[in-house]
Structure formats: C-alpha cells, structure tokens
Design a protein around this motif. Structure first.
Motif, mmCIF file in Angstrom:
data_model
loop_
_atom_site.group_PDB
_atom_site.id
_atom_site.type_symbol
_atom_site.label_atom_id
_atom_site.label_comp_id
_atom_site.label_asym_id
_atom_site.label_seq_id
_atom_site.Cartn_x
_atom_site.Cartn_y
_atom_site.Cartn_z
ATOM 1 N N THR A 157 1.807 1.055 -13.906
ATOM 2 C CA THR A 157 1.385 0.172 -12.818
ATOM 3 C C THR A 157 2.287 -0.610 -12.321
ATOM 4 N N GLY A 158 2.642 -0.344 -11.121
ATOM 5 C CA GLY A 158 3.683 -1.052 -10.239
ATOM 6 C C GLY A 158 3.073 -2.081 -9.348
ATOM 7 N N THR A 159 4.176 -2.863 -9.045
ATOM 8 C CA THR A 159 3.919 -3.986 -8.079
ATOM 9 C C THR A 159 3.222 -3.587 -6.879
ATOM 10 N N ALA A 160 3.683 -2.442 -6.244
ATOM 11 C CA ALA A 160 3.297 -1.835 -4.983
ATOM 12 C C ALA A 160 2.010 -1.675 -5.028
ATOM 13 N N GLU A 161 1.419 -0.982 -6.306
ATOM 14 C CA GLU A 161 0.086 -0.576 -6.360
ATOM 15 C C GLU A 161 -0.913 -1.878 -6.335
#
Length: 473
Positions: free
Chosen positions: A147-151
């Motif tokens: 899970t990324g910050t952008a998501e």
C-alpha cells in the motif's frame, strides 16, 4: 448505480435551496455523537449484529465516539472488529448533502477542495447539491505491505498535466482513499501492515487534518472519523507500527472473543450460511460452539494467534453440508445433521488454527479429541438428567446398532427400534426444533446424539470408524 440515484424526492438540489430548507452543517464527529445519543435515549440498538461486547467493548467505543476521537480496535483475528467498525457508519445521517461532482464530498456551505472553491465563487448559491446515503460515506482499506502513500493520500494526475495545467496547480492532484472518504467514516484494517511511509503519511491526517502531496502546500481540512483495527501483538510488541502514530489515535479499545456460550451460539446462528432446507439441530450447534471454546482454551493452540469466530461458522456449515450430502446419496427429502456429521469437521478446520511447536503431526487428533469433549459436555448439559435406561436397555441382550454418515435417518431408527420417551428426549436435546410431531431426521439426530453420549459416558462401547460406528452394550 449509487444510492444518490435513489435519494428521496423533495430534497434541495442547490445551495440556495439547502439554506432555505434550514439545513445545519455539522461535522462528522458531531453527527455521530448526536445520533449515538439519540439512540441511547430511545433504546434503539447502537451496534446491531454485535454480540458479547455490551459490558466491555461498547462502553469504551461509545465514550470514544462521544469524545470525537479516532479509534484503533485491538484484538486477535476473528473477534468481529471489522463488523463493529462497519456499524459505526450506521450512526451517520441517512442522507447528507455534498457538492455535486466533488471528489472529496465537500459540504455545500464550506467547500475546501480547490475545484469546489473555484466553482463556489463562480456559481454562488446556484452551486449544485447531490445527496449521499450513509452507505456511500463508509470507506475501507485492508492494509498490505504494498500500500503506497499515493493510494491513501493522493498524487499528481499526469492526465491533468497533459491538459496543459501547470505542475503547481492544486487541481492537478488526484485524491486518494482518505480524502475521498471526507465527511464519512474510514476503516484501515490491519494497520501495522501499512509500510512505514504510508503510516507517516497518516500523521497530518490524524493530527492536523490536512494533506501533503508531493511537496504541495495543499491545505485541505478533512472531516472524517478514522477507525483502524490491529492485532495487539503487531501493534504493541513487534515494532510494526510507527510509534508516533499510536499517539495520534484518541482512543484504543481492546476487543475479545465471545465471553460465554450464549454469545458464541448467537454468532454462529447469525453468521453461518446453511444450505436452504438443511437443519442443524440446536444440540449440534451447541456442540460446535463448545468445540470452538475448547480449542481456544487448549494449551496446544497458539493463543497469540487466536481462534476466529469463522472457525465455528465454518464448522457449522461443514456439518450442514455433510447432512446435505447424505440426503442426496441416500434419497432423504429433508437433510438433518447428526453426530456422525461431526466426523468430517476436524480436517477442513486445520488451516484455521495455529498450533504450538510441540503439536506437529498431531493437529488433527488434537481437534478430534476436543470435539469428543464438546459432544460429551453438550450431552451432559442437555441429556445428563434424562432417563436413558430405555435406550440402553435396547443393548442389554448384546445387540448392536450401526450408524454412519451414509446411513439414512429412517434406517437408523429402524435399527434402533422403538425408544420409549423419545418425544421427551427430543424436547431436552433440541427444544428449538421440538414443535409439533418430530420428523424422522430430528428423531434420528437425537437418538444418535444419545447413543454417542452414552458411549462417551462409558455406558456403551463402540467400534469406531471415520464416518460413524457400531454401538454395543
């Protein structure tokens, strides 16, 4: 199709009409607080479908919600944390206004995203309004290591840059899951599994209620209630949570497994998806519940991992499936589960239990032993004081009765013969199913339960087999 398409008629559809209607803007925390207080005052259920938390978890959660705090629920797997979080969304208003087309669901009175601020200035009180159902105001994300910050937060949208916008234009930002949950409830399941960078990105959301995307100084005051779930070992011991993030949550609430047998039974009846037309008599449901509780208490089982409520639900569904299989093979019209159907439960459930190191190679036998104990406990609770002499007398001459998962109910009853006082045994063993004349399936289920109980009490012997056995005096 969204719930907004089914919004009740007569609701205002411009900001001017909304003002004229007398609508008052409240924060999400205030909305949840006032609706929770109203349900308390009226005696309505606050968290429907949640069992066993009334005196422990719910008072703590209610205090947190009344205080307007973000919450983290700590508990082992299968304790109903996600179900409980989803009921919190039921405390939102049934319908809520938002600026039509807004990606972050701004309230028409106080838009905060750059595009809505611009539109508000251009359109004034003719700003269009849409209505969102409370179900649309709940978001959920299962945390995973990728899970990324952008998501979660957002990122620059290359398509908008391609339209000719400048990199510094705040309207080039594509918002992530959290800002899109603005003015609602958002759940992060298994919070410690978020990578450290994504956890750090939550700091400002929880404390300052704003966002930072790729160096943008984008002040976006979010209005949301964040509720997370976590395993206590991951959250407190393994270092998988960034320590400052803990301090951002206003409340930490510890959950637990059902505290007693009645709550365990209620959860099985609520959650088990049994094949239509198939009956699992109440004495077998109780056996499954007792079995689950014995597994949880076993020193052979890793208690840090826990034994999920899904364990008992899957066991009940497997028992019902065994009865359905028998009915299809031997031609029974009404599938009714019996004790012999418990034999097929242990093996399929092995994947739901983490055993201690010393139990290697004996996992199935451990579950089978606990299952027999559960049958014995249920027998003592339901038929321990019943007069079973007429049934044991059936074997006084050295007779035998063979049963198994492919022996039909009618054939089992024929082999046993007449049992004096059978109606009374049925009322004791399966009172919930005892209305009216007993079906052959229910009668066979109770007779087999009594035989198995007599065997476990050492009043009968039994030549066992994987799918049943031969009972002897």
């Amino acid at each position: 199709m969204t719930h907004a398409a089914h919004a009740p008629g007569g609701l205002p559809h411009t900001r001017a009409a909304l003002r004229d209607s007398g609508h008052v803007h409240r924060s999400t925390a205030a909305e949840v607080r006032e609706n929770l207080l109203a349900r308390m005052a009226s005696g309505q259920p606050r968290f429907p479908g949640v069992h066993g938390f009334d005196d422990t978890v719910l008072p703590q959660l209610e205090r947190a919600l009344l205080a307007g705090h973000d919450v983290v629920l700590l508990g082992e797997r299968g304790q109903g944390k996600t179900r409980l979080i989803r009921t919190v969304a039921g405390l939102l208003d049934a319908w809520s206004p938002a600026v039509a087309g807004c990606p972050v669901n701004d309230h028409p009175y106080s838009p905060v995203c750059p595009s809505c601020v611009r539109r508000s200035a251009e359109e004034g009180d003719e700003l269009p309004v849409t209505w969102r159902h409370r179900d649309e105001r709940y978001g959920e994300k299962l945390a995973t290591p990728d899970t990324g910050t952008a998501e979660l937060i957002g990122d620059v949208d290359p398509a908008r840059l391609a339209e000719g916008r400048s990199l510094g234009d705040p309207e080039t930002v594509h918002f992530g899951l959290l800002p899109r949950a603005n003015r609602g409830v958002f759940c992060v399941n298994e919070l410690p599994d978020l990578p450290a960078r994504a956890q750090v990105a939550l700091f400002n959301v929880l404390e300052e209620r704003d966002l930072q995307v790729r160096g943008y100084t984008l002040r976006l005051p979010l209005d949301l209630l964040l509720v997370a779930s976590a395993n206590p070992e991951d959250y407190t011991s393994r270092g998988r949570i960034v320590t400052p993030l803990k301090d951002r949550f206003g409340a930490q609430v510890r959950t637990h497994y059902p505290p007693d047998l009645e709550h365990e039974l209620a959860l099985i009846r609520q959650e088990a998806d049994l094949p239509e037309g198939t009956t699992v008599p109440s004495h077998l449901v109780e056996t499954v519940a007792r079995f689950t509780r014995l597994v949880r208490a076993s020193n052979r089982v890793d208690q840090r991992s826990g034994v999920s409520v899904r364990f008992s639900v899957a066991a009940a569904e497997t028992v019902a499936a065994s009865a359905l299989r028998r009915a299809a093979i031997v031609g029974e019209d009404v599938p009714v589960a019996r004790v012999c159907d418990l034999a097929g439960v242990a093996e399929p459930l092995l994947g739901k239990v983490e055993f201690e190191t010393g139990a290697e190679g004996r996992e199935a036998s451990i579950l089978e032993t606990l299952l027999r104990r559960a049958v014995a406990e249920t027998f003592r609770a339901r038929l321990g004081e019943a007069d079973l002499e007429p049934l044991s007398d059936r074997f006084s001459g050295g007779g035998t009765v063979e049963t198994g998962d492919l022996v039909s109910s009618a054939e089992l009853l024929r082999r046993v013969g007449a049992v004096p006082g059978l109606a009374g045994l049925i009322k004791r063993a399966a009172p919930e199913e005892a209305d009216g004349p007993p079906s052959p399936g229910l009668a066979a289920a109770v007779v087999e339960f009594a035989l198995e109980g007599l065997y476990l009490e050492r009043r009968l012997s039994k030549d066992t087999a994987p799918d049943g056995g031969v009972y002897r005096f």
